[in-house]
Design a protein around this motif. Structure first.
Motif, short mmCIF file in Angstrom:
data_model
loop_
_atom_site.label_atom_id
_atom_site.label_comp_id
_atom_site.label_asym_id
_atom_site.label_seq_id
_atom_site.Cartn_x
_atom_site.Cartn_y
_atom_site.Cartn_z
N GLY A 33 0.79 -1.22 0.00
CA GLY A 33 0.00 0.00 0.00
C GLY A 33 0.82 1.27 0.00
O GLY A 33 0.27 2.36 -0.21
N GLN A 35 2.97 4.26 -1.24
CA GLN A 35 3.17 4.96 -2.49
C GLN A 35 4.64 5.31 -2.66
O GLN A 35 5.27 5.87 -1.75
N ARG A 37 7.36 7.43 -4.66
CA ARG A 37 7.49 8.61 -5.51
C ARG A 37 8.82 8.58 -6.25
O ARG A 37 9.87 8.33 -5.65
N LEU A 68 -0.86 3.28 -10.66
CA LEU A 68 -2.25 3.73 -10.68
C LEU A 68 -2.35 5.17 -11.15
O LEU A 68 -1.46 5.99 -10.86
N HIS A 70 -3.00 8.96 -11.16
CA HIS A 70 -3.01 10.00 -10.13
C HIS A 70 -2.31 9.59 -8.83
O HIS A 70 -2.22 10.40 -7.91
N ARG A 71 -1.85 8.36 -8.71
CA ARG A 71 -1.16 7.93 -7.50
C ARG A 71 0.26 7.45 -7.79
O ARG A 71 1.11 7.43 -6.91
N GLY A 72 0.52 7.03 -9.01
CA GLY A 72 1.83 6.52 -9.34
C GLY A 72 2.01 5.09 -8.88
O GLY A 72 1.05 4.30 -8.84
N VAL A 74 2.47 2.03 -6.42
CA VAL A 74 2.05 1.64 -5.08
C VAL A 74 2.45 0.18 -4.88
O VAL A 74 2.23 -0.66 -5.76
#
Length: 228
Positions: A33, A35, A37, A68, A70-72, A74
């Motif tokens: 879960g 994220q 960056r 994903l 908009h989230r990049g 994960v």
């Protein structure tokens, strides 16, 4: 066109980034879960975002990450149903590879397999979690090396990577299963050396299915369980 040397260097950096991020996922440093960056990874690993981006794409193909909108990137968190799917694929493919390869194993192969098994047993005994899954993968792939099925072997190799941290959960939480894993690997090797290939393929099926059943039961009874 970029110079060949520059291209090779770039590819090496992407591979190195993928290996480091993979190790952090499998060891639990990056939890399900989380994220990831690109900017932070680039700064942490001391390289540009381009090899980082390629590394993340590679790890997504291995099932360790999900990229994903908009989230990049994960870190993937599999459900019990997804784990069922992973292990059911292994149940279909690995006994097949075993039966094709085992009759062709050579004396040198058996020497290598015994060496890996000895190191595997030691890593289990000393609870070296980062080591035992690597050796488990090496043992299985050595058994299948003469199957002449490169596409299937590549698929199984990716499945073993995906199953790595989840198998770690099962072996970390159930001591008897650690001992059983060593014993079943030893028996698989003995059956190969004795030429009992049908029994070996059947044991391979049971070996994988027992891990599947134990892991699914563990996660369904305690969904909060995570890899160590």
């Amino acid at each position: 066109m970029a110079p060949v040397g520059k291209g090779l260097k770039h590819k090496t950096m992407a591979s190195a980034a993928a290996e480091e991020i993979r190790n952090r996922i499998l060891s639990g440093v990056y939890s399900p879960g989380l994220q990831l960056r690109q900017d932070g990874l680039a700064a942490d690993l001391g390289m540009s975002r381009i090899p980082i981006r390629e590394a993340l794409v590679q790890l997504e193909s291995e099932g360790l990450l999900k990229i994903l909108p908009h989230r990049g990137a994960v870190v993937a968190q599999l459900t019990a149903d997804e784990i069922e799917e992973l292990f059911n694929m292994r149940l279909l493919l690995e006994p097949f590879l075993f039966k094709r390869s085992a009759p062709r194993l050579t004396d040198d192969d058996f020497t290598a397999l015994h060496a890996v098994l000895d190191r595997y047993a030691k890593s289990i005994d000393e609870l070296e979690m980062d080591v035992w899954n690597e050796l488990n993968t090496e043992f299985h792939l050595l058994l299948y090396r003469h199957a002449d099925s490169p596409r299937i072997i590549l698929t199984v190799q990716n499945l073993l990577v995906e199953c790595d941290r989840h198998t770690r959960i099962q072996l970390s939480n159930i001591r008897g299963d650690r001992e059983r894993a060593v014993a079943e690997h030893a028996e698989l090797l003995r059956l190969c050396e004795q030429g009992e290939f049908e029994r070996g393929a059947q044991l391979m099926y049971w070996h994988i299915d027992h891990i599947r059943e134990g892991l699914v039961t563990l996660l369904r009874s305690n969904p909060s369980v995570k890899s160590a």
